[in-house]
Design a protein around this motif. Structure first.
Motif, PDB file in Angstrom:
ATOM      1  N   TYR B  73       1.335  -1.286   0.332  1.00  0.00           N
ATOM      2  CA  TYR B  73      -0.250   0.102  -0.097  1.00  0.00           C
ATOM      3  C   TYR B  73       0.937   1.250   0.326  1.00  0.00           C
ATOM      4  O   TYR B  73       1.789   1.696   0.625  1.00  0.00           O
ATOM      5  N   ASP B  74       0.435   2.331  -0.909  1.00  0.00           N
ATOM      6  CA  ASP B  74       1.508   3.367  -0.663  1.00  0.00           C
ATOM      7  C   ASP B  74       1.102   4.503   0.508  1.00  0.00           C
ATOM      8  O   ASP B  74       1.840   5.404   0.118  1.00  0.00           O
ATOM      9  N   ASP B  75       0.631   4.317   1.264  1.00  0.00           N
ATOM     10  CA  ASP B  75       0.845   4.486   2.302  1.00  0.00           C
ATOM     11  C   ASP B  75       1.638   4.429   3.345  1.00  0.00           C
ATOM     12  O   ASP B  75       1.909   5.139   4.669  1.00  0.00           O
ATOM     13  N   LEU B  76       1.957   2.913   3.646  1.00  0.00           N
ATOM     14  CA  LEU B  76       3.110   2.403   4.131  1.00  0.00           C
ATOM     15  C   LEU B  76       4.195   3.664   4.565  1.00  0.00           C
ATOM     16  O   LEU B  76       4.562   3.128   5.364  1.00  0.00           O
ATOM     17  N   TRP B  77       4.477   4.185   4.269  1.00  0.00           N
ATOM     18  CA  TRP B  77       5.884   4.993   3.860  1.00  0.00           C
ATOM     19  C   TRP B  77       6.014   5.587   4.836  1.00  0.00           C
ATOM     20  O   TRP B  77       7.166   5.942   5.374  1.00  0.00           O
ATOM     21  N   ARG B  78       5.058   6.210   5.575  1.00  0.00           N
ATOM     22  CA  ARG B  78       4.784   7.483   6.225  1.00  0.00           C
ATOM     23  C   ARG B  78       4.434   6.623   8.021  1.00  0.00           C
ATOM     24  O   ARG B  78       5.677   6.831   8.213  1.00  0.00           O
ATOM     25  N   ASP B  79       4.658   5.184   7.808  1.00  0.00           N
ATOM     26  CA  ASP B  79       4.929   4.750   8.993  1.00  0.00           C
ATOM     27  C   ASP B  79       6.410   4.549   8.757  1.00  0.00           C
ATOM     28  O   ASP B  79       6.766   4.359  10.037  1.00  0.00           O
ATOM     29  N   ILE B  80       6.766   4.098   7.542  1.00  0.00           N
ATOM     30  CA  ILE B  80       8.083   3.715   7.911  1.00  0.00           C
ATOM     31  C   ILE B  80       8.913   4.512   8.560  1.00  0.00           C
ATOM     32  O   ILE B  80       9.617   4.448   9.095  1.00  0.00           O
ATOM     33  N   ALA B  81       9.269   5.916   7.772  1.00  0.00           N
ATOM     34  CA  ALA B  81       9.274   7.418   8.121  1.00  0.00           C
ATOM     35  C   ALA B  81       9.267   7.494   9.171  1.00  0.00           C
ATOM     36  O   ALA B  81      10.735   8.187   9.868  1.00  0.00           O
ATOM     37  N   GLY B  82       8.300   6.982   9.943  1.00  0.00           N
ATOM     38  CA  GLY B  82       8.361   7.045  11.706  1.00  0.00           C
ATOM     39  C   GLY B  82       9.472   6.319  12.601  1.00  0.00           C
ATOM     40  O   GLY B  82      10.056   6.636  13.804  1.00  0.00           O
ATOM     41  N   ILE B  83       9.785   5.261  11.671  1.00  0.00           N
ATOM     42  CA  ILE B  83      10.774   4.125  12.606  1.00  0.00           C
ATOM     43  C   ILE B  83      11.503   4.666  13.093  1.00  0.00           C
ATOM     44  O   ILE B  83      12.355   5.849  11.994  1.00  0.00           O
ATOM     45  N   ALA B  84      12.607   4.395  14.550  1.00  0.00           N
ATOM     46  CA  ALA B  84      14.329   4.721  14.516  1.00  0.00           C
ATOM     47  C   ALA B  84      14.963   4.583  13.431  1.00  0.00           C
ATOM     48  O   ALA B  84      14.772   3.828  13.204  1.00  0.00           O
ATOM     49  N   GLY B  85      15.689   5.963  13.361  1.00  0.00           N
ATOM     50  CA  GLY B  85      17.041   5.682  12.358  1.00  0.00           C
ATOM     51  C   GLY B  85      16.867   5.775  11.097  1.00  0.00           C
ATOM     52  O   GLY B  85      17.724   5.529  10.550  1.00  0.00           O
ATOM     53  N   GLU B 248      19.864  -3.125  12.710  1.00  0.00           N
ATOM     54  CA  GLU B 248      18.345  -2.568  13.208  1.00  0.00           C
ATOM     55  C   GLU B 248      16.855  -2.062  13.092  1.00  0.00           C
ATOM     56  O   GLU B 248      15.975  -2.340  13.568  1.00  0.00           O
ATOM     57  N   VAL B 249      17.670  -1.151  12.162  1.00  0.00           N
ATOM     58  CA  VAL B 249      16.597  -0.669  11.180  1.00  0.00           C
ATOM     59  C   VAL B 249      15.892  -1.703  10.788  1.00  0.00           C
ATOM     60  O   VAL B 249      14.850  -1.279  11.223  1.00  0.00           O
ATOM     61  N   ALA B 250      16.428  -2.391  10.015  1.00  0.00           N
ATOM     62  CA  ALA B 250      15.296  -3.063   9.366  1.00  0.00           C
ATOM     63  C   ALA B 250      14.956  -4.301   9.637  1.00  0.00           C
ATOM     64  O   ALA B 250      14.078  -4.688   9.854  1.00  0.00           O
ATOM     65  N   GLU B 251      15.644  -4.296  11.147  1.00  0.00           N
ATOM     66  CA  GLU B 251      15.072  -5.052  12.016  1.00  0.00           C
ATOM     67  C   GLU B 251      13.625  -5.446  12.615  1.00  0.00           C
ATOM     68  O   GLU B 251      12.387  -5.701  12.620  1.00  0.00           O
ATOM     69  N   SER B 252      13.952  -3.700  12.636  1.00  0.00           N
ATOM     70  CA  SER B 252      12.235  -2.860  13.736  1.00  0.00           C
ATOM     71  C   SER B 252      11.199  -2.646  12.535  1.00  0.00           C
ATOM     72  O   SER B 252      10.123  -2.877  12.556  1.00  0.00           O
ATOM     73  N   ILE B 253      11.374  -2.332  11.278  1.00  0.00           N
ATOM     74  CA  ILE B 253      10.656  -2.640   9.787  1.00  0.00           C
ATOM     75  C   ILE B 253       9.725  -3.307  10.217  1.00  0.00           C
ATOM     76  O   ILE B 253       8.747  -4.024  10.307  1.00  0.00           O
ATOM     77  N   ARG B 254      11.078  -3.976  10.075  1.00  0.00           N
ATOM     78  CA  ARG B 254       9.871  -6.171   9.755  1.00  0.00           C
ATOM     79  C   ARG B 254       9.150  -6.541  10.949  1.00  0.00           C
ATOM     80  O   ARG B 254       8.177  -7.313  10.732  1.00  0.00           O
ATOM     81  N   ARG B 255       9.827  -6.412  12.501  1.00  0.00           N
ATOM     82  CA  ARG B 255       8.778  -6.381  13.432  1.00  0.00           C
ATOM     83  C   ARG B 255       7.519  -6.081  13.640  1.00  0.00           C
ATOM     84  O   ARG B 255       6.546  -6.357  13.941  1.00  0.00           O
ATOM     85  N   TRP B 256       7.310  -4.195  13.280  1.00  0.00           N
ATOM     86  CA  TRP B 256       6.490  -3.501  13.360  1.00  0.00           C
ATOM     87  C   TRP B 256       5.351  -3.513  12.197  1.00  0.00           C
ATOM     88  O   TRP B 256       4.519  -3.868  11.956  1.00  0.00           O
ATOM     89  N   GLN B 257       5.911  -4.113  10.820  1.00  0.00           N
ATOM     90  CA  GLN B 257       5.004  -3.646   9.744  1.00  0.00           C
ATOM     91  C   GLN B 257       4.971  -5.158   9.117  1.00  0.00           C
ATOM     92  O   GLN B 257       4.110  -5.471   8.390  1.00  0.00           O
ATOM     93  N   ARG B 258       5.669  -6.326   9.453  1.00  0.00           N
ATOM     94  CA  ARG B 258       5.187  -7.739   9.017  1.00  0.00           C
ATOM     95  C   ARG B 258       5.497  -7.215   7.204  1.00  0.00           C
ATOM     96  O   ARG B 258       4.612  -8.059   6.968  1.00  0.00           O
ATOM     97  N   LEU B 259       7.032  -6.573   7.331  1.00  0.00           N
ATOM     98  CA  LEU B 259       7.154  -6.694   5.728  1.00  0.00           C
ATOM     99  C   LEU B 259       8.463  -7.016   5.516  1.00  0.00           C
ATOM    100  O   LEU B 259       8.957  -7.826   6.785  1.00  0.00           O
ATOM    101  N   GLN B 260       8.608  -7.923   4.760  1.00  0.00           N
ATOM    102  CA  GLN B 260      10.517  -8.508   3.900  1.00  0.00           C
ATOM    103  C   GLN B 260      11.155  -7.273   3.692  1.00  0.00           C
ATOM    104  O   GLN B 260      10.798  -6.134   3.246  1.00  0.00           O
TER     105      GLN B 260
END
Ligand code: ATP
Ligand code: MG
Lengths: 236, 400
Positions: B73-85, B248-260
């Protein structure tokens, strides 16, 4: 026997074995003094080439004895270890077709032998030039073999046969491709060289023009040699 | 001692140069094949490097966006942009297609880039002419390899775009030049349907009682509107803030967003190890065949050259030349042939490389390895001739 010279006693050579065996040499006895040129004549298939190959250490005789100078080289088996070095150092070969190396110039064709024996290039070439001069082909020293006349090629081949000052020269039909003037010139050169370097020379030939020049001739028939007196006339 | 090999080569130089030349063209093809492989790898790396991303966020369970389809979805980027790092996160779409020019068309990879952040992840990095995209619609920046000119009008699907900038070394993993357009346009191009299917879908929607209920007006229209626009992208490119650990950043995206999430090394593994694996095996097979053919040619040439010299070899042996010397002569000739061939091959490959439609990268290591392989092949190929020469009987020189 004095230094140099060839002595062959009771030499035999059998090709093959069993039913197909050919006794090419049955009883060969020969003696060539240093400085002497002898003729070896005989009908086709009588064993002339076989004898040269035995003496030239490229095939194994079956029995007998061969002596070069005071060294027995064969006595029912080879007495020298390195036949290659024997050929290089003791025996000069002159063939009917001169078999020069086509990719080497005249000088290096002659100088190759001493070079193979480890003589430095410059010295080997100097020796080659001396011989080419003696054989009157020094003016073609830089030419390639293909650019020479048959007679010039033959003289270069003789120079190559002589360059290591071998005690023995084996010449197989050396005058076959030449006219009588050149054929006699080649024989004269061989005689001069033999005398000058104390070389023992065997010339295998069918050539009527040169047969009268030998003082001694070995006739070979069916593998057996017979010594004959020659005319020994070498026209000036 | 003089060099017998050298003298023979000088004597028969014509033969040597011509065979060397023929062999050289073959070696040139071989080096170019290796260059094609290197070019594919380099294109893959360029794709990764020039994307300006540290992390690729793609659909769960896919090897996207380059090796497999991925959609987010094209609004996911906002959530990702908010992740630390996370320094920047940007939507991107990729679509390989033919782009129409007035008189021809060209195969390109159309890249949709998020507006408003020049030099953000996914944007073309170096412009060689013109400017970056500034408007939200109908502008394009193209790689020079696409052959487009500044100011040219191109058609992507049904819309026309003006080329406002040119960039370089922006190619897809299969070597197609990229054309960058605004994200909205790209999404539309990717999911846009033709008029007939819009009509048919509209009819189906209106006929469906779930959407078109009597007494509830407006639902059907809203559904149709949502069907006509796309809100998917292929990946979100992420740039990590300096000082943060990429893993670590990759890990938090994986954890929070359940994305690859893939980092550079993993992306490279996908592009080089998986996407072009078959092609590189194909090229490897070609290289093997070319090596065998070259070996056969060298062996044949050296064999005939030696056959021509049998009599001379017999004479050389008769007058006391060592087998070693004769073997050395033949070997040196084979090596000389290889050296001539290698030189011709190297030069022809260098001249040919720029004319290939895809990137051909000739690297010195390949040339060095190629040189040693050629020399090894020549050595092997000369063995047959050497064996024959060693068997020559010096008695042959004396004759009958
Ligand atoms: N390699 C061999 N194997 C078997 N028999 C051989 C071989 N070489 C020669 N012969 C035989 O040995 C005999 C002597 O041959 P040789 O070549 O010595 O004769 P030649 O006197 O040189 O003859 P020509 O004048 O024709 O050259 C011949 O009967 C020949 O057939
Ligand atoms: Mg004979």
């Amino acid at each position: 026997m004095s230094e140099g010279g060839i002595l062959i006693e009771g030499l035999r050579k059998r090709y093959g074995q069993g039913d197909t065996a050919v006794d090419a040499l049955k009883e060969v006895n020969m003696r060539v003094e240093p400085g002497e040129v002898v003729g070896l004549i005989g009908p086709s298939g009588s064993g002339k080439s076989t004898l040269l190959k035995c003496l030239g250490a490229v095939i194994d005789p079956s029995a007998g004895r061969m002596t070069l100078g005071d060294e027995v080289i064969y006595d029912d088996g080879w007495k020298v270890r390195d036949l290659r070095a024997l050929r290089r150092d003791k025996i000069g070969f002159v063939f009917q077709a001169p078999y020069l190396i086509p990719f080497l110039d005249v000088t290096d064709n002659v100088a190759l032998l001493p070079m193979l024996a480890g003589v430095p290039n410059a010295q080997a070439r100097k020796r080659a030039h001396e011989l080419l001069e003696a054989l009157d082909v020094q003016h073609r020293a830089r030419a390639m073999p293909a650019q020479l006349s048959g007679g010039e090629q033959q003289r270069v081949a003789i120079a190559r046969g002589l360059v290591n000052r071998p005690p023995v020269i084996l010449a197989d039909e050396p005058t076959a491709p030449l006219d009588s003037v050149r054929a006699l010139a080649v024989i004269r050169i061989l005689n001069d060289m033999a005398r000058q370097y104390r070389t023992a020379v065997i010339v295998v030939t069918h050539d009527e023009k040169i047969i009268p020049t030998f003082r001694r001739i070995y006739h070979i028939r069916d593998g057996v040699t017979h010594e004959e007196q020659g005319e020994g006339r070498l026209p000036e | 001692m003089i060099s017998l090999a050298g003298r023979d080569i000088l004597h028969a130089w014509g033969k040597f140069v011509f065979t060397g030349f023929g062999l050289g063209l073959l070696i040139g093809v071989t080096l170019t094949m290796a260059g094609v492989y290197r070019g594919m790898v380099a294109d893959g790396r360029a794709l990764i490097d020039n994307s300006g991303a540290d992390l690729w966020v793609v659909q769960q369970g896919t090897l996207g966006p380059y090796a497999e389809p991925s959609s987010l979805y094209d609004d996911l980027w906002r959530d990702i942009a908010g992740i630390a790092g996370v320094a920047a996160a940007a939507n991107v779409t990729y679509l390989t297609m033919q782009v129409a020019r007035p008189d021809s068309d060209v195969r390109v990879m159309v890249v949709g880039i998020a507006p408003g952040m020049p030099a953000g992840p996914g944007w073309p990095r170096h412009l060689v002419a013109g400017r970056q995209i500034t408007r939200g619609h109908y502008e394009a920046v193209a790689d020079v390899k696409a052959g487009l000119r500044l100011g040219e009008r191109i058609r992507i699907r049904r819309k026309h775009y003006t080329v406002v900038g040119l960039t370089r070394r922006m190619v897809s993993s299969s070597g197609d030049p990229m054309v960058f357009i605004p994200l909205k346009d790209a999404q539309e191009a990717q999911f846009l349907k033709d008029n007939d299917s819009i009509h048919s879908q509209r009819r189906r929607t209106l006929e469906n009682p779930a959407f078109n209920r009597p007494g509830v007006p407006g639902v059907a229209e809203a559904v149709i509107a949502s069907q006509a626009t796309s809100n998917f992208v292929n990946a979100v490119l992420v740039r990590v803030k300096p000082g943060y650990d990429v893993a670590e950043v990759a890990e938090s995206i994986r954890r929070w967003q359940r994305l690859q999430v893939y980092d550079r090394a993993q992306m490279e593994e996908i592009l080089v190890g998986k996407l072009i694996a078959t092609s590189s095996k194909q090229i490897g097979m070609f290289l093997v065949i070319l090596a065998v053919v070259s070996a056969a040619i060298v062996a044949f040439i050296i064999y005939t050259l030696t056959m021509d010299k049998i009599r001379e070899i017999a004479v050389l042996k008769l007058i006391g030349t060592r087998n070693r010397t004769i073997a050395g002569m033949i070997l040196k000739q084979a090596l000389a042939l290889g050296a001539i061939g290698f030189m011709v091959g190297r030069i022809s490959a260098t001249f040919a490389a720029p004319h290939f439609p895809k990137y051909v990268l000739l690297i010195p290591q390949d040339a060095v390895a190629g040189f040693f392989i050629v020399m090894a092949i020549c050595t092997l190929a000369s063995l047959v001739a050497i064996r024959m020469a060693i068997k020559v009987d010096p008695a042959e020189a004396i004759g009958g």
